[in-house]
Design an enzyme around this catalytic site. Structure first.
Site, PDB file in Angstrom:
ATOM      1  N   ILE A   1       0.844  -1.207   0.000  1.00 58.75           N
ATOM      2  CA  ILE A   1       0.000   0.000   0.000  1.00 58.75           C
ATOM      3  C   ILE A   1       0.878   1.257   0.000  1.00 58.75           C
ATOM      4  O   ILE A   1       0.648   2.203  -0.771  1.00 58.75           O
ATOM      5  CB  ILE A   1      -0.970  -0.007   1.204  1.00 58.75           C
TER       6      ILE A   1
ATOM      7  N   ASP B   1      10.957   3.270   6.004  1.00 61.17           N
ATOM      8  CA  ASP B   1      10.661   1.825   6.024  1.00 61.17           C
ATOM      9  C   ASP B   1      11.895   1.086   6.521  1.00 61.17           C
ATOM     10  O   ASP B   1      13.023   1.452   6.183  1.00 61.17           O
ATOM     11  CB  ASP B   1      10.285   1.357   4.605  1.00 61.17           C
TER      12      ASP B   1
ATOM     13  N   GLN C   1       1.622   3.679   7.360  1.00 58.42           N
ATOM     14  CA  GLN C   1       1.258   2.330   6.899  1.00 58.42           C
ATOM     15  C   GLN C   1       2.126   1.256   7.542  1.00 58.42           C
ATOM     16  O   GLN C   1       1.798   0.072   7.456  1.00 58.42           O
ATOM     17  CB  GLN C   1       1.421   2.213   5.363  1.00 58.42           C
TER      18      GLN C   1
ATOM     19  N   TYR D   1      -3.240  -9.288  16.117  1.00 60.43           N
ATOM     20  CA  TYR D   1      -3.162  -8.279  15.058  1.00 60.43           C
ATOM     21  C   TYR D   1      -4.321  -7.296  15.174  1.00 60.43           C
ATOM     22  O   TYR D   1      -4.136  -6.075  15.154  1.00 60.43           O
ATOM     23  CB  TYR D   1      -3.177  -8.959  13.678  1.00 60.43           C
TER      24      TYR D   1
ATOM     25  N   ASN E   1      -9.435  -5.912   3.060  1.00 60.60           N
ATOM     26  CA  ASN E   1      -8.794  -6.760   2.031  1.00 60.60           C
ATOM     27  C   ASN E   1      -8.401  -6.019   0.763  1.00 60.60           C
ATOM     28  O   ASN E   1      -9.035  -6.172  -0.284  1.00 60.60           O
ATOM     29  CB  ASN E   1      -9.709  -7.938   1.662  1.00 60.60           C
ATOM     30  N   VAL E   2      -7.343  -5.259   0.878  1.00 59.45           N
ATOM     31  CA  VAL E   2      -6.861  -4.473  -0.257  1.00 59.45           C
ATOM     32  C   VAL E   2      -6.115  -5.390  -1.235  1.00 59.45           C
ATOM     33  O   VAL E   2      -5.432  -6.328  -0.807  1.00 59.45           O
ATOM     34  CB  VAL E   2      -5.927  -3.350   0.235  1.00 59.45           C
TER      35      VAL E   2
ATOM     36  N   ARG F   1     -15.643 -11.519   1.298  1.00 60.43           N
ATOM     37  CA  ARG F   1     -14.878 -10.345   1.728  1.00 60.43           C
ATOM     38  C   ARG F   1     -15.209  -9.169   0.803  1.00 60.43           C
ATOM     39  O   ARG F   1     -15.594  -9.353  -0.342  1.00 60.43           O
ATOM     40  CB  ARG F   1     -13.362 -10.605   1.627  1.00 60.43           C
TER      41      ARG F   1
ATOM     42  N   ASP G   1      -9.875 -16.239  11.708  1.00 62.99           N
ATOM     43  CA  ASP G   1     -10.576 -15.745  10.512  1.00 62.99           C
ATOM     44  C   ASP G   1     -12.073 -15.680  10.761  1.00 62.99           C
ATOM     45  O   ASP G   1     -12.626 -16.489  11.501  1.00 62.99           O
ATOM     46  CB  ASP G   1     -10.330 -16.695   9.327  1.00 62.99           C
TER      47      ASP G   1
HETATM   48  P1  NAD Z   1       3.260  -4.581   3.573  1.00 64.05           P
HETATM   49  O1  NAD Z   1       3.856  -5.621   4.452  1.00 64.05           O
HETATM   50  O2  NAD Z   1       3.373  -4.720   2.113  1.00 64.05           O
HETATM   51  O3  NAD Z   1       3.813  -3.142   3.997  1.00 64.05           O
HETATM   52  C1  NAD Z   1       4.135  -2.789   5.302  1.00 64.05           C
HETATM   53  C2  NAD Z   1       5.465  -2.050   5.261  1.00 64.05           C
HETATM   54  O4  NAD Z   1       5.789  -1.593   6.574  1.00 64.05           O
HETATM   55  C3  NAD Z   1       6.623  -2.916   4.800  1.00 64.05           C
HETATM   56  O5  NAD Z   1       7.315  -2.249   3.764  1.00 64.05           O
HETATM   57  C4  NAD Z   1       7.488  -3.078   6.048  1.00 64.05           C
HETATM   58  O6  NAD Z   1       8.851  -3.227   5.729  1.00 64.05           O
HETATM   59  C5  NAD Z   1       7.169  -1.806   6.790  1.00 64.05           C
HETATM   60  N1  NAD Z   1       7.367  -1.907   8.242  1.00 64.05           N
HETATM   61  C6  NAD Z   1       6.864  -2.848   9.100  1.00 64.05           C
HETATM   62  N2  NAD Z   1       7.282  -2.609  10.345  1.00 64.05           N
HETATM   63  C7  NAD Z   1       8.051  -1.487  10.284  1.00 64.05           C
HETATM   64  C8  NAD Z   1       8.775  -0.748  11.250  1.00 64.05           C
HETATM   65  N3  NAD Z   1       8.818  -1.118  12.543  1.00 64.05           N
HETATM   66  N4  NAD Z   1       9.448   0.355  10.856  1.00 64.05           N
HETATM   67  C9  NAD Z   1       9.444   0.743   9.549  1.00 64.05           C
HETATM   68  N5  NAD Z   1       8.787   0.070   8.592  1.00 64.05           N
HETATM   69  C10 NAD Z   1       8.105  -1.038   8.954  1.00 64.05           C
HETATM   70  O7  NAD Z   1       1.709  -4.469   4.018  1.00 64.05           O
HETATM   71  P2  NAD Z   1       0.504  -3.669   3.326  1.00 64.05           P
HETATM   72  O8  NAD Z   1      -0.461  -4.672   2.849  1.00 64.05           O
HETATM   73  O9  NAD Z   1       1.027  -2.648   2.407  1.00 64.05           O
HETATM   74  O10 NAD Z   1      -0.145  -2.981   4.606  1.00 64.05           O
HETATM   75  C11 NAD Z   1       0.052  -1.610   4.921  1.00 64.05           C
HETATM   76  C12 NAD Z   1      -0.764  -1.280   6.161  1.00 64.05           C
HETATM   77  O11 NAD Z   1      -2.155  -1.516   5.924  1.00 64.05           O
HETATM   78  C13 NAD Z   1      -0.419  -2.102   7.395  1.00 64.05           C
HETATM   79  O12 NAD Z   1      -0.530  -1.260   8.528  1.00 64.05           O
HETATM   80  C14 NAD Z   1      -1.476  -3.178   7.421  1.00 64.05           C
HETATM   81  O13 NAD Z   1      -1.705  -3.673   8.715  1.00 64.05           O
HETATM   82  C15 NAD Z   1      -2.688  -2.387   6.912  1.00 64.05           C
HETATM   83  N6  NAD Z   1      -3.740  -3.210   6.309  1.00 64.05           N
HETATM   84  C16 NAD Z   1      -3.519  -3.819   5.112  1.00 64.05           C
HETATM   85  C17 NAD Z   1      -4.551  -4.567   4.544  1.00 64.05           C
HETATM   86  C18 NAD Z   1      -4.365  -5.247   3.210  1.00 64.05           C
HETATM   87  O14 NAD Z   1      -5.342  -5.860   2.740  1.00 64.05           O
HETATM   88  N7  NAD Z   1      -3.219  -5.189   2.570  1.00 64.05           N
HETATM   89  C19 NAD Z   1      -5.786  -4.696   5.193  1.00 64.05           C
HETATM   90  C20 NAD Z   1      -5.964  -4.064   6.428  1.00 64.05           C
HETATM   91  C21 NAD Z   1      -4.940  -3.298   6.955  1.00 64.05           C
END
Ligand code: NAD
Length: 324
Positions: A23, A42, A87, A155, A184-185, A223, A286
């Site tokens: 994201i 990151d 994020q 989580y 669920n992106v 979903r 789940d």
């Molecule tokens: P992703 O794992 O692709 O991206 C998360 C990023 O955060 C990674 O690049 C990781 O290296 C970085 N990261 C993690 N811990 C870190 C830290 N302590 N310091 C610096 N960087 C750190 O995940 P995503 O799917 O892109 O999710 C992004 C956000 O959206 C997250 O907070 C996730 O919980 C939330 N989310 C995602 C979804 C989805 O469907 N993808 C759904 C609900 C919530």
């Protein structure tokens, strides 16, 4: 509709934490495309260097490799920033059940550090990733803000805590916060690899390789799969949301309902392959069904998603066909 007409003053600077992830890297790309500046923070723990390298020759892009668990790093990253799109976190319900301490430190304390750093640096809006998992076992559909059940995983607990801390930061410390409860992106650059990968990229990767994907449970779960462009729109509009929207969290979804078996069949037919799935056991933590009422985000953020599931999945299939 969409975000093409969302306007910020020239030289507006965003900080995207987790910008090397799925994201976050899409947010960085959209901000650069719109002509604004973006700093990505990151630690590359689940993110990828290639999601950074692709922007490095753009003078409006800056990368800091660092960890949000470290307050000094967060302070430096927030210097001169107008908006934070937080994020950075570890996803995955099953992994969080295996690693409760890490999730608490990373997803709760990390986000708290970011809020503190944003406040001290006078950030205009702190927009952060929450999750539909905060609805827990609440059976009522569609999911509506204010009607949450018991949490089903560490989580989900981390995201609920982030929301509660964000409320406190708006209430007591004057930091305008907006929570994004993503449903669920999916879309380009979502990681298809590893035990904790999301279903759509995982299925696509296996089907393109001629292998049989495993569906957890009977495949009758549903979903509100949300295409990445809608998530970008929500984040940008949240930055400009009025004060009365602050201190709250919003469902960010398309507002549809897709069944896993139907998605599977749609993918096999789009890829023109004849591969039967393997049905495995249900996964702990789940829920069976999840879809969103998005009226609150429509009303208070002006969110008006233009990418239906169908339109999004066609774009995602094209991207994975070219990039896997
Ligand atoms: P992703 O794992 O692709 O991206 C998360 C990023 O955060 C990674 O690049 C990781 O290296 C970085 N990261 C993690 N811990 C870190 C830290 N302590 N310091 C610096 N960087 C750190 O995940 P995503 O799917 O892109 O999710 C992004 C956000 O959206 C997250 O907070 C996730 O919980 C939330 N989310 C995602 C979804 C989805 O469907 N993808 C759904 C609900 C919530």
């Amino acid at each position: 509709m969409g975000y093409q007409n969302v306007k910020f003053p020239e030289n507006t600077k965003f900080l995207v934490t987790g910008g090397a992830g799925f994201i976050g890297s899409n947010l960085c790309e959209a901000i650069l495309r719109l002509g604004y500046k973006v700093r990505c923070l990151d630690d590359l723990s689940t993110g990828k260097q290639e999601n950074v390298d692709m922007f490095l020759d753009n003078p409006n892009y800056e990368f800091i490799k660092g960890d949000i668990k470290d307050l000094d790093t967060c302070m430096k990253a927030c210097e001169g920033v107008d908006y934070v799109l937080n994020q950075a976190a570890w996803g995955s319900v099953p992994r969080s059940i295996e690693m409760p301490l890490f999730y608490c430190a990373n997803n709760i304390m990390g986000t708290l550090n970011m809020m503190e750093a944003a406040r001290q640096n006078g950030v205009k809006k702190f927009v952060y990733a929450s999750s539909s998992s905060v609805y827990g076992d609440e059976p009522k559909l569609p999911k509506k803000e204010g009607v949450e059940g018991n949490l089903l995983s560490p989580y989900a607990l981390t995201k609920r805590c982030d929301e509660e801390w964000a409320k406190q930061y708006t209430m007591h410390y004057g930091l305008p916060t907006i929570g994004m409860r993503y449903f669920n992106v999916f879309g380009r650059r979502q990681d298809p690899n590893g035990a904790y990968a999301a279903v759509i990229p995982k299925f696509l990767k296996l089907l393109l390789a001629g292998e049989r994907p495993t569906i957890n449970g009977d495949g009758q779960q549903s979903r509100d799969f949300t295409y990445i462009e809608n998530v970008i729109e929500a984040n940008l509009k949240a930055c400009l949301a009025p004060k009365e929207a602050d201190g709250q969290a919003y469902n960010i979804a398309f507002g549809g309902r897709e069944y896993l078996n139907d998605i599977y069949m749609g993918l096999t037919s789009a890829l023109n392959v004849d591969i039967e799935p393997i049905y495995g056991p249900d996964r702990a933590g789940d829920i069976k069904h999840s879809n969103a009422d998005i009226s609150k985000a429509r009303e208070l953020l002006g969110y008006d998603p233009e990418w239906s599931f169908q339109r999004g999945i066609e774009a995602a299939i094209e991207w994975y066909k070219e990039n896997l």
